[in-house]
Every structure is written in structure tokens, then in C-alpha cells.
Write a protein that holds these residues in place. Structure first.
Motif, PDB file in Angstrom:
ATOM      1  N   LYS A 108       4.341  23.645 -31.134  1.00 17.02           N
ATOM      2  CA  LYS A 108       5.603  23.368 -30.628  1.00 17.02           C
ATOM      3  C   LYS A 108       5.701  21.829 -30.622  1.00 17.02           C
ATOM      4  N   ARG A 109       6.848  21.033 -30.933  1.00 13.40           N
ATOM      5  CA  ARG A 109       6.990  19.627 -30.381  1.00 13.40           C
ATOM      6  C   ARG A 109       7.471  19.707 -29.063  1.00 13.40           C
ATOM      7  N   LYS A 110       7.363  18.548 -28.563  1.00 10.04           N
ATOM      8  CA  LYS A 110       7.766  18.293 -27.297  1.00 10.04           C
ATOM      9  C   LYS A 110       8.927  18.240 -26.888  1.00 10.04           C
ATOM     10  N   LEU A 111       9.533  19.226 -26.014  1.00  7.79           N
ATOM     11  CA  LEU A 111      10.832  19.161 -25.677  1.00  7.79           C
ATOM     12  C   LEU A 111      12.036  19.845 -26.580  1.00  7.79           C
ATOM     13  N   GLU A 112      11.463  20.443 -27.597  1.00  8.84           N
ATOM     14  CA  GLU A 112      12.152  20.721 -28.664  1.00  8.84           C
ATOM     15  C   GLU A 112      12.414  22.308 -28.578  1.00  8.84           C
ATOM     16  N   MET A 113      13.549  22.780 -28.941  1.00  9.24           N
ATOM     17  CA  MET A 113      13.978  24.216 -28.859  1.00  9.24           C
ATOM     18  C   MET A 113      13.000  24.958 -29.877  1.00  9.24           C
ATOM     19  N   GLY A 114      12.527  26.176 -29.759  1.00 11.44           N
ATOM     20  CA  GLY A 114      11.655  26.894 -30.445  1.00 11.44           C
ATOM     21  C   GLY A 114      10.347  26.027 -30.896  1.00 11.44           C
TER      22      GLY A 114
END
Length: 130
Positions: A108-114
Motif C-alpha cells: 500500500k502507498r501512503k494515504l492512497e485508496m486501496g
């Protein structure tokens, strides 16, 4: 008259056999690997319920009699800071001694959806001790 004394003939069995469980686990793992909305650290530790529902649906069965148990440490959530989430789950079912170990990895990328990716590998047998 026979049915009056044997009403259980109309009740669907909750027991699984080994090949049914194998097919359901592999199908659910492939489908959930394509779904990048949830990872093992999301949902407040409810990913085992997501796996259980997915396996039951793939097997066209009720989730009754199906067990999905966390076999590793509780995965840390990467929702806010990003990174990797990993957990292992042992899948068993009533009616069979067959068991499967699901190893779930999500990025997961920081503060990204999904999630960028979710990968579920399936091995036959109970998950090894952590």
C-alpha cells in the motif's frame, strides 16, 4: 412416512470434502488477489472473515463448518503510513482432514485508496508456527 422420521434428509450437509475445499480455496485466493480494496491489516483484524466468506462463496456453500484462523502475528495496518502487510491463515472445514495455509501479502502507498497489490499464495497443510 419415512420423511417424518428422517427430516435431516432435507438439510444440506455442512461437511466439505478435500477436493471441494481445495477448489474453493484456490478460486477464492485468485479472486481476492485481484481485489485490491482490502488487505490483511485493514478492517480492524477482520480479514479472516473476508477470506472465510470468499471461500464459502467460491465453494457455493454456507460458511458454517468452515474455519479460517490467523496463524501468524496480527498484521500491522499500512493504511496511514503505507508499506507491506503480511499474514498467514490456516483454512480447515468440517468433514475433511484437508487443511490449507494462505500466505497473504499486500502493498500500500501512503494515504492512497486501496492497495497497489494483494497476493495470496496457497499451500496444502496447516501453516507452520511463526
Amino acid at each position: 412416512m419415512y420423511l417424518l422420521y428422517h427430516p435431516d434428509l432435507f438439510e444440506a450437509s455442512q461437511d466439505w470434502n478435500g477436493s471441494e475445499l481445495r477448489d474453493a480455496v484456490t478460486t477464492a485466493a485468485a479472486e481476492l488477489s485481484r481485489d485490491t480494496q482490502l488487505g490483511p491489516g485493514s478492517g480492524g483484524g477482520m480479514y479472516d472473515d473476508i477470506l472465510r466468506s470468499g471461500i464459502a462463496e467460491a465453494g457455493h456453500r454456507s460458511p458454517d463448518g468452515l474455519s479460517v484462523a490467523l496463524a501468524s502475528e496480527q498484521p500491522r495496518s499500512a493504511v496511514l503510513e503505507g508499506g507491506a502487510e503480511q499474514a498467514r491463515y490456516t483454512v480447515t472445514a468440517d468433514g475433511t482432514d484437508t487443511a490449507f495455509c494462505l500466505d497473504v501479502h499486500a502493498l500500500k502507498r501512503k494515504l492512497e485508496m486501496g492497495y497497489d497489490s494483494v497476493s495470496i499464495s496457497v499451500e496444502e497443510g496447516v501453516c507452520p508456527d511463526s
